[in-house]
Write a protein that holds these residues in place. Structure first.
Motif, PDB file in Angstrom:
ATOM      1  N   TRP A 278      -8.877  -3.866   5.608  1.00 28.15           N
ATOM      2  CA  TRP A 278      -8.130  -3.216   4.520  1.00 28.15           C
ATOM      3  C   TRP A 278      -6.831  -3.724   4.272  1.00 28.15           C
ATOM      4  CZ3 TRP A 278      -3.741   0.102   4.776  1.00 28.15           C
ATOM      5  CH2 TRP A 278      -3.556   1.012   3.587  1.00 28.15           C
TER       6      TRP A 278
ATOM      7  N   PHE B   8      -9.528   4.596  10.676  1.00 24.08           N
ATOM      8  CA  PHE B   8     -10.307   3.296  10.496  1.00 24.08           C
ATOM      9  C   PHE B   8     -10.354   2.729  12.051  1.00 24.08           C
ATOM     10  CE2 PHE B   8     -10.275   1.631   5.822  1.00 24.08           C
ATOM     11  CZ  PHE B   8     -10.549   3.102   5.499  1.00 24.08           C
TER      12      PHE B   8
ATOM     13  N   ARG C  18      -3.224   8.712   2.209  1.00 21.48           N
ATOM     14  CA  ARG C  18      -4.362   8.049   2.083  1.00 21.48           C
ATOM     15  C   ARG C  18      -4.100   6.835   2.983  1.00 21.48           C
ATOM     16  NH1 ARG C  18      -9.320   6.373   2.758  1.00 21.48           N
ATOM     17  NH2 ARG C  18      -9.640   4.034   1.834  1.00 21.48           N
TER      18      ARG C  18
ATOM     19  N   VAL D 133      -6.294   6.195   6.490  1.00 21.52           N
ATOM     20  CA  VAL D 133      -6.788   4.647   6.861  1.00 21.52           C
ATOM     21  C   VAL D 133      -6.228   4.318   8.329  1.00 21.52           C
ATOM     22  CG1 VAL D 133      -6.623   2.356   6.354  1.00 21.52           C
ATOM     23  CG2 VAL D 133      -6.871   3.806   4.524  1.00 21.52           C
TER      24      VAL D 133
ATOM     25  N   ASP E 239      -7.626  -7.282   2.341  1.00 26.74           N
ATOM     26  CA  ASP E 239      -7.983  -7.117   0.980  1.00 26.74           C
ATOM     27  C   ASP E 239      -6.798  -6.594   0.082  1.00 26.74           C
ATOM     28  OD1 ASP E 239      -9.487  -6.498  -1.303  1.00 26.74           O
ATOM     29  OD2 ASP E 239     -10.587  -5.067  -0.383  1.00 26.74           O
TER      30      ASP E 239
ATOM     31  N   ALA F 103      -7.604  -3.263  -2.133  1.00 31.35           N
ATOM     32  CA  ALA F 103      -8.027  -2.234  -1.054  1.00 31.35           C
ATOM     33  C   ALA F 103      -7.280  -0.954  -1.583  1.00 31.35           C
ATOM     34  CB  ALA F 103      -7.731  -2.427   0.581  1.00 31.35           C
ATOM     35  N   THR F 104      -7.886   0.302  -1.679  1.00 27.78           N
ATOM     36  CA  THR F 104      -7.324   1.435  -1.711  1.00 27.78           C
ATOM     37  C   THR F 104      -7.669   2.410  -0.778  1.00 27.78           C
ATOM     38  OG1 THR F 104      -9.503   2.248  -3.099  1.00 27.78           O
ATOM     39  CG2 THR F 104      -7.444   1.254  -4.249  1.00 27.78           C
TER      40      THR F 104
ATOM     41  N   ARG G 260       0.879  -1.223   0.116  1.00 29.65           N
ATOM     42  CA  ARG G 260       0.008   0.036  -0.129  1.00 29.65           C
ATOM     43  C   ARG G 260       0.891   1.293  -0.132  1.00 29.65           C
ATOM     44  NH1 ARG G 260      -2.961  -3.497   2.020  1.00 29.65           N
ATOM     45  NH2 ARG G 260      -4.677  -4.287   0.759  1.00 29.65           N
TER      46      ARG G 260
ATOM     47  N   ALA H 193     -11.762  -2.410  10.818  1.00 27.84           N
ATOM     48  CA  ALA H 193     -11.747  -2.045   9.449  1.00 27.84           C
ATOM     49  C   ALA H 193     -10.257  -2.047   9.150  1.00 27.84           C
ATOM     50  CB  ALA H 193     -12.524  -0.751   9.362  1.00 27.84           C
ATOM     51  N   LEU H 194      -9.245  -1.604   9.563  1.00 24.46           N
ATOM     52  CA  LEU H 194      -7.967  -1.506   9.310  1.00 24.46           C
ATOM     53  C   LEU H 194      -7.304  -3.000   9.106  1.00 24.46           C
ATOM     54  CD1 LEU H 194      -5.208  -0.289   9.008  1.00 24.46           C
ATOM     55  CD2 LEU H 194      -4.841  -0.539  11.428  1.00 24.46           C
TER      56      LEU H 194
END
Length: 56
Positions: free
Chosen positions: A49, A41, A33, A37, A52, A55-56, A25, A45-46
């Motif tokens: 992310w 997040f 970004r 996050v 995934d 994920a972006t 990432r 959620a982190l």
């Protein structure tokens, strides 16, 4: 530093897969970004992310 912030948010050390995902990432997404996050997040959620690959 970003990995340490992730670990603080998650409340545990990053796994090897999460460390690799974070490095990916940081290579392909704007620094702002990734920071957004990590800082905004929830732990759940982190973790999602990081798990995934798209994920972006």
């Amino acid at each position: 530093m970003t990995a340490q912030l992730c670990e603080l948010r998650l409340g545990r050390p990053l796994s090897e897969a999460e460390t690799a995902a974070l490095a990916d990432r940081l290579d392909r997404l704007p620094e702002a970004r990734v920071g957004e996050v990590v800082l905004s997040f929830s732990a759940e959620a982190l973790a999602a992310w990081l798990s995934d690959p798209n994920a972006t």
